[in-house]
Write a protein that holds these residues in place. Sequence first.
Motif, PDB file in Angstrom:
ATOM      1  N   ILE A 148       0.859  -1.184   0.000  1.00  0.00           N
ATOM      2  CA  ILE A 148       0.000   0.000   0.000  1.00  0.00           C
ATOM      3  C   ILE A 148       0.893   1.232   0.000  1.00  0.00           C
ATOM      4  CG2 ILE A 148      -1.850   1.233   1.178  1.00  0.00           C
ATOM      5  CD1 ILE A 148      -2.417  -1.478   2.611  1.00  0.00           C
ATOM      6  N   SER A 149       0.641   2.157  -0.925  1.00  0.00           N
ATOM      7  CA  SER A 149       1.426   3.399  -0.997  1.00  0.00           C
ATOM      8  C   SER A 149       0.498   4.565  -1.252  1.00  0.00           C
ATOM      9  CB  SER A 149       2.489   3.314  -2.092  1.00  0.00           C
ATOM     10  OG  SER A 149       1.891   3.117  -3.356  1.00  0.00           O
ATOM     11  N   TYR A 150       0.904   5.714  -0.755  1.00  0.00           N
ATOM     12  CA  TYR A 150       0.093   6.922  -0.929  1.00  0.00           C
ATOM     13  C   TYR A 150       1.012   8.127  -0.859  1.00  0.00           C
ATOM     14  CZ  TYR A 150      -3.824  10.170  -0.480  1.00  0.00           C
ATOM     15  OH  TYR A 150      -4.735  11.178  -0.705  1.00  0.00           O
ATOM     16  N   LEU A 151       0.731   9.105  -1.707  1.00  0.00           N
ATOM     17  CA  LEU A 151       1.532  10.321  -1.762  1.00  0.00           C
ATOM     18  C   LEU A 151       1.544  11.008  -0.398  1.00  0.00           C
ATOM     19  CD1 LEU A 151       3.048  12.156  -3.803  1.00  0.00           C
ATOM     20  CD2 LEU A 151       0.952  13.467  -4.003  1.00  0.00           C
ATOM     21  N   GLY A 152       2.737  11.088   0.198  1.00  0.00           N
ATOM     22  CA  GLY A 152       2.849  11.727   1.487  1.00  0.00           C
ATOM     23  C   GLY A 152       2.980  10.767   2.648  1.00  0.00           C
TER      24      GLY A 152
END
Length: 938
Positions: A72-76
């Motif tokens: 899981i990845s997300y900007l910030g």
Amino acid sequence: MKKMKNWLLTGLFFMIVSTVFSQGKVTGTVTDGTGSLPGANVEIKGSSAATSTDFDGKFTLNATTSVGEIVISYLGYQSQTVKFSVSNGSTTNLGTIVLESNSNELSEIVVKSTVVDIAKDRKTPVAVSTIKAAEIQEKLGTQEFPEILRNTPSVYVTKSGGGFGDSRINIRGFNQNNIAVMINGMPVNDMENGSVYWSNWAGLSDVTSAMQVQRGLGSSKLATPSVGGTINIVTRSSDKKEGGSFSSGFGNARNFKIQGSYNTGKLENGLSASVLLSQTMGDGYVNGTPFEGSNYFVALGYSTKNNKHDFQLTVTGAPQWHNQRSTVSTIATYQKYGSLDEPNIRYNADAGYLNGEMYNIRKNYYHKPIASVNWDYNINETTKLSTVLYASMGRGAGASATGGIRGKTYNDLVAFRTADGLIDYDKIYAYNSGQPVFINGFTGPQTRAKVGGVYQNTFSTGSNAPGGASTGTSGISQTSSINSHDWFGGVINLNKKLTNTLTLDFGLDARTYTGYHFTVVNDLLGADEFYDNSVASLKPAGRHITATYPTDVQWNVFDKKSYEKISFNSTGKVRWYGAFTQLEYSKDNLTAFIQGAVSQQGFKREDDFVYLPTDPLSSTDYENILGGNVKGGANYNINEKNNVYANAGYYSRQPFFNSVYPNNKSTVNPNLTNEKIIGFEAGYGFRSRFFNATVNLYNTTWNDRYLKGNALPTSATIPANSTYTEYVGLNEVHSGIEFEGYSNITEKLKLTGMFSYGIWEYKGNATVNAYWQADNTPVPGYSATTVYMDKVKVGDAAQLTASLGASYEVLTRVTVDANYNFNDNLYAGISPINFASPDNKGSLKLPSYGLMDAGFSYKMLTGKNKDKSVNFRLNVNNVLDRIYIAESRTNTFADDFISGTSGPTYQSSGQVYKGIATSNQVYFGFGRTWNFSLRYDF
């Protein structure tokens, strides 16, 4: 026995098949510990199965294996890997997955290029705030793009004149000429003067993934003009997940916007694409400021299967035109066309009517597309090369008025005004064409005389002005000052991990810029021709011009149109060569860096109007100036919740183009010196599941600031507008404290807040020199005149700001929010020449003000899998319809005498508004505005 063996083989085969092709589902919810994270990337490690979270942070993945890991990845945020197991045909719910970090970090998992200098929370030792795409998309509405930053500490934003894209931003008391603006690692400040015109970037709000404000010297490795701070804008990339959106919005003043976008997602062959188109238009809040703007964004990407190479081609632009309010009226004028208690804040002294239609002689029209190619090359596990090549061709101008009638300009307070304060452009047209008209302030009808048998317009001031400018032979024309450019550049950065704790960056930065500056005639407003006597080789006869050019947006920026030019024609060329390096140490809880950059700027000026072709000054050599910076800092994480940091830096910044060649002449300024900036900063951060906060202390010293001032007062020996002034030894000190916090009181109630207090003052006295405009020679008796600036407050920005916001989810996906923003210690902009006396009164303090904004959101999930949505949003800005002064161009005090050195004061005669003398020239902020948007995401 053989049968038994066959059965065993068959059973084993079916077990393998069922394991490989099982169709179980994995679900979960992704949050940051304070709220859901819509749009987070979720993928099964080692497979092509991927999705993204919905508006509630929920996701569903079809797993083709019974066991595995999801990433899981997300900007910030830090990426997270979670193991799962699922039975065939069943569903496994992983529950709530919390990503660590806060909104102050932009993960390099998303920002792949090392050219983009993004600050990381609890690692990069700078003061930083990040605005996510969801907040920009939701809350910006009809506000200007910089206004989304108004609740960031030490940031002051105003709409200035109020035209579309005419807003300006100030960070820690420094204007946007001294703030570095970066888009995907590309510097976009004008290479001649450092300016950023937000109307050219109005479309950024549609394509921004996140915007990060680094206050102070920042983390950029480039030698950028980041005296006050750096605004890093990261735009959407081509490999966003497959899907798109359609949206439409409308608001007061007939504001309308429509937008559509689509992303292919990353295909199996490594290709990806993203396209966005939008259109906006409206009448403008201020009278006579209609506008129309478009936005296009195209991104193409390609990644190799082994992920060694990643290419991104991006082209974006925002062609637009908008009428402006450029004349700064006095408070008394706003009151005249409103009331004493409620000035007409929409009043525009440039607006009027011509032939029954709204007309404004002040207009901006521009198209500045920018194209870039990013290449990221993972050479090996410890080495990465990032390169960006970019090009921008800007075409456009700002239209205004040239000339005069009977010695009166078009925006004279009396001469051409209707009863409601509008400009009577019909009267100007009639006079220009020879018809007798009654001009306010004159007795009897006024009739124009011909020159050489025609009605001839020309200039009303300066060396081109004939004696008839104040009699009956001159008229008024609409002209445009063209400010086009060709800009090419590139940045290359090699990132090498030397050891487990040391990382070295080294890079090169090269740019070349050619600016085209000249004037053309747009509208003779009824006259027959324009007389120009600006070209040295054509004097004394001059030229008689009848050609006019429309104020239309030029979509084809490759077409270098041929113009018949007037007034001036010069080309400014700037060359930039730079090198930079950074060494970073990171081990356990300590991160430290040292950074250095050196650059050489060369300035060249070409002018075939002022100078004869045989004159060496018609094309100068490059004036090369060396500059650079050195910065360092460290962050220490005391534990999982507490961290401290400190940084320091020194800049030697080259002067801008108009400092090298002052007053549109080609003689190099003999007083050239680099500006010196020294910055210190320290901060403390606290992170927990329920409360995040950051406190910063800073001190920035700005020495040898270059400032070009106004003309000397008119006298018997000094004709009007014949001089200009320059300041030597102008120094400033900006110190302050900043706080920013976020808390989730409950799962549904969230609070945000910030507070900043600055002490921004001039340090010591300075000297002023005066020069003749004609040849840049000193004016006798006006050299090294002392101006008493010590402790004078720096103007044009509030030195105390605070805000408090709350968001509450009333029902599932139904949210209401509100924010109150307060501004105090706001001082008027100053002209140092007004401080020639040691007993001056300092800067004029304007009234404090607070603004309430509010919003309502509803998200309706649609589609079979609830992976699509319809989003409703209502924004109301300045809910209480507060009337407030956003900025002042003058420093007239209430106890000043109205005229001379005695007599009544503004206070004693009742000519004050909220304690401010009504003779001050100001811009009021906008009253209540609203907008509603509807968006479908699929």
